[in-house]
Design a protein around this motif. Structure first.
Motif, PDB file in Angstrom:
ATOM      1  N   UNK A  80       0.810  -1.234   0.000  1.00 30.88           N
ATOM      2  CA  UNK A  80       0.000   0.000   0.000  1.00 30.88           C
ATOM      3  C   UNK A  80       0.833   1.269   0.000  1.00 30.88           C
ATOM      4  N   UNK A  81       1.944   1.269   0.732  1.00 34.54           N
ATOM      5  CA  UNK A  81       2.780   2.465   0.774  1.00 34.54           C
ATOM      6  C   UNK A  81       3.435   2.721  -0.582  1.00 34.54           C
ATOM      7  N   UNK A  82       3.864   1.655  -1.237  1.00 32.63           N
ATOM      8  CA  UNK A  82       4.470   1.795  -2.562  1.00 32.63           C
ATOM      9  C   UNK A  82       3.483   2.265  -3.600  1.00 32.63           C
ATOM     10  N   UNK A  83       2.264   1.720  -3.556  1.00 32.12           N
ATOM     11  CA  UNK A  83       1.233   2.141  -4.506  1.00 32.12           C
ATOM     12  C   UNK A  83       0.831   3.592  -4.283  1.00 32.12           C
ATOM     13  N   UNK A 152      -5.874   4.834 -19.612  1.00 30.40           N
ATOM     14  CA  UNK A 152      -6.839   3.977 -18.920  1.00 30.40           C
ATOM     15  C   UNK A 152      -7.487   4.720 -17.755  1.00 30.40           C
ATOM     16  N   UNK A 153      -6.661   5.429 -16.986  1.00 34.80           N
ATOM     17  CA  UNK A 153      -7.168   6.158 -15.822  1.00 34.80           C
ATOM     18  C   UNK A 153      -8.044   7.335 -16.266  1.00 34.80           C
ATOM     19  N   UNK A 165     -12.640   2.869  -7.271  1.00 32.95           N
ATOM     20  CA  UNK A 165     -12.846   1.918  -8.369  1.00 32.95           C
ATOM     21  C   UNK A 165     -11.650   1.910  -9.321  1.00 32.95           C
ATOM     22  N   UNK A 166     -11.127   3.094  -9.583  1.00 26.63           N
ATOM     23  CA  UNK A 166      -9.947   3.181 -10.460  1.00 26.63           C
ATOM     24  C   UNK A 166      -8.782   2.413  -9.860  1.00 26.63           C
ATOM     25  N   UNK A 167      -8.612   2.570  -8.547  1.00 25.99           N
ATOM     26  CA  UNK A 167      -7.502   1.882  -7.889  1.00 25.99           C
ATOM     27  C   UNK A 167      -7.693   0.373  -7.914  1.00 25.99           C
ATOM     28  N   UNK A 173      -4.705  -4.196 -10.571  1.00 25.12           N
ATOM     29  CA  UNK A 173      -4.448  -5.297 -11.526  1.00 25.12           C
ATOM     30  C   UNK A 173      -3.252  -5.033 -12.439  1.00 25.12           C
ATOM     31  N   UNK A 174      -3.087  -3.773 -12.860  1.00 26.31           N
ATOM     32  CA  UNK A 174      -1.963  -3.448 -13.739  1.00 26.31           C
ATOM     33  C   UNK A 174      -0.622  -3.596 -13.027  1.00 26.31           C
TER      34      UNK A 174
END
Length: 254
Positions: A80-83, A152-153, A165-167, A173-174
């Motif tokens: 989560x921190x990296x994302x 995509x975003x 939802x975007x996340x 998934x990407x």
């Protein structure tokens, strides 16, 4: 694929044969390089009677307990921190410099500090392995987010999709393929750091077994420990690859 497997098997047959011939011809002393037979009999002795009064299963269990707890906590916190760091530049500005500062430091450089702060028990060892595993996963997450096609975003936003939802449906998934690569790297790095964590104030663990054997020139025990670590490392990686194939099933189609 059959040719690749044959080449892999042939390579290891050649290595073992060369090992046997070197020891058989007495090119090097057995105290430095024991023969395959000596290593095998030593493995059977340790399997039967243990090492330093502790069974081989217990040594492995203690090491894997340290490894898996540290790796699990590192994965849970670093993903989560990296994302977030990859998605939000302000978060990256706060976190990234800290990770980049400690990442290249040799583990033994700050292990003594961890011992002073956390004691000589498992806490300091798990903390060391946690730090070793955290950085590769964090970096892979940041890299994965920055590589996402922004179209995509933007398309999802134009259709009214929320950030949540975007996340969940685009970003995560990407990023999963690269996250799994980071996890595999992280566990490998943590495993190599395991020996360092068991060098100081330890009386058990597969890494400690190798270090203790080196003090008394028990090269056969060292070979047994190193081979076991190599085989178990391969098995762990195969499990991770299997999970990746099941969870990231679309990777082969991208």
């Amino acid at each position: 694929m059959k040719t690749i497997k044959k080449l892999t098997i042939g390579t290891w047959i050649f290595i073992i044969l060369a090992w046997y011939l070197i020891t058989k011809s007495n090119i090097v002393e057995s105290v430095l390089v024991p023969s395959p037979y000596e290593v095998w009999t030593t493995f059977l002795d340790i399997l039967k009677g243990g090492y330093n009064g502790i069974s081989l299963i217990s040594h492995l269990g203690i090491s894997f307990k340290r490894l898996f707890i540290a790796s699990l906590v590192a994965i849970i916190t670093s993903i989560p921190l990296g994302l977030l760091s990859g998605y939000f530049s302000k978060v990256r500005a706060i976190v990234d410099s800290i990770i980049q500062f400690y990442r290249p430091l040799p583990p033994l450089a700050y292990y003594t500090l961890l011992i002073l702060w956390l004691g000589i028990d498992d806490e300091s060892k798990i903390a060391l392995l946690f730090l070793a595993a955290f950085a590769p996963v964090y970096i892979s997450c940041v890299s994965a987010v920055t590589k996402i096609n922004q179209d995509y975003i933007l398309s999802a936003e134009s259709l009214g999709a929320s950030q949540k939802r975007i996340f969940l449906h685009i970003v995560l998934p990407a990023c999963l393929p690269e996250i799994f690569t980071g996890i595999r790297t992280a566990i490998g790095v943590a495993y190599t750091t395991l020996v360092a964590s068991e060098m100081v104030a330890a009386t058990s663990g597969i890494g400690w077994m190798v270090i203790d054997a080196s003090r008394y020139l028990k090269s056969d025990v060292m070979f047994v420990g190193i081979i076991i670590m190599g085989i178990t490392g391969i098995l762990i990686d195969l499990v991770l690859k299997f999970l990746e194939e099941k969870l990231v099933y679309w990777k082969s189609y991208v």
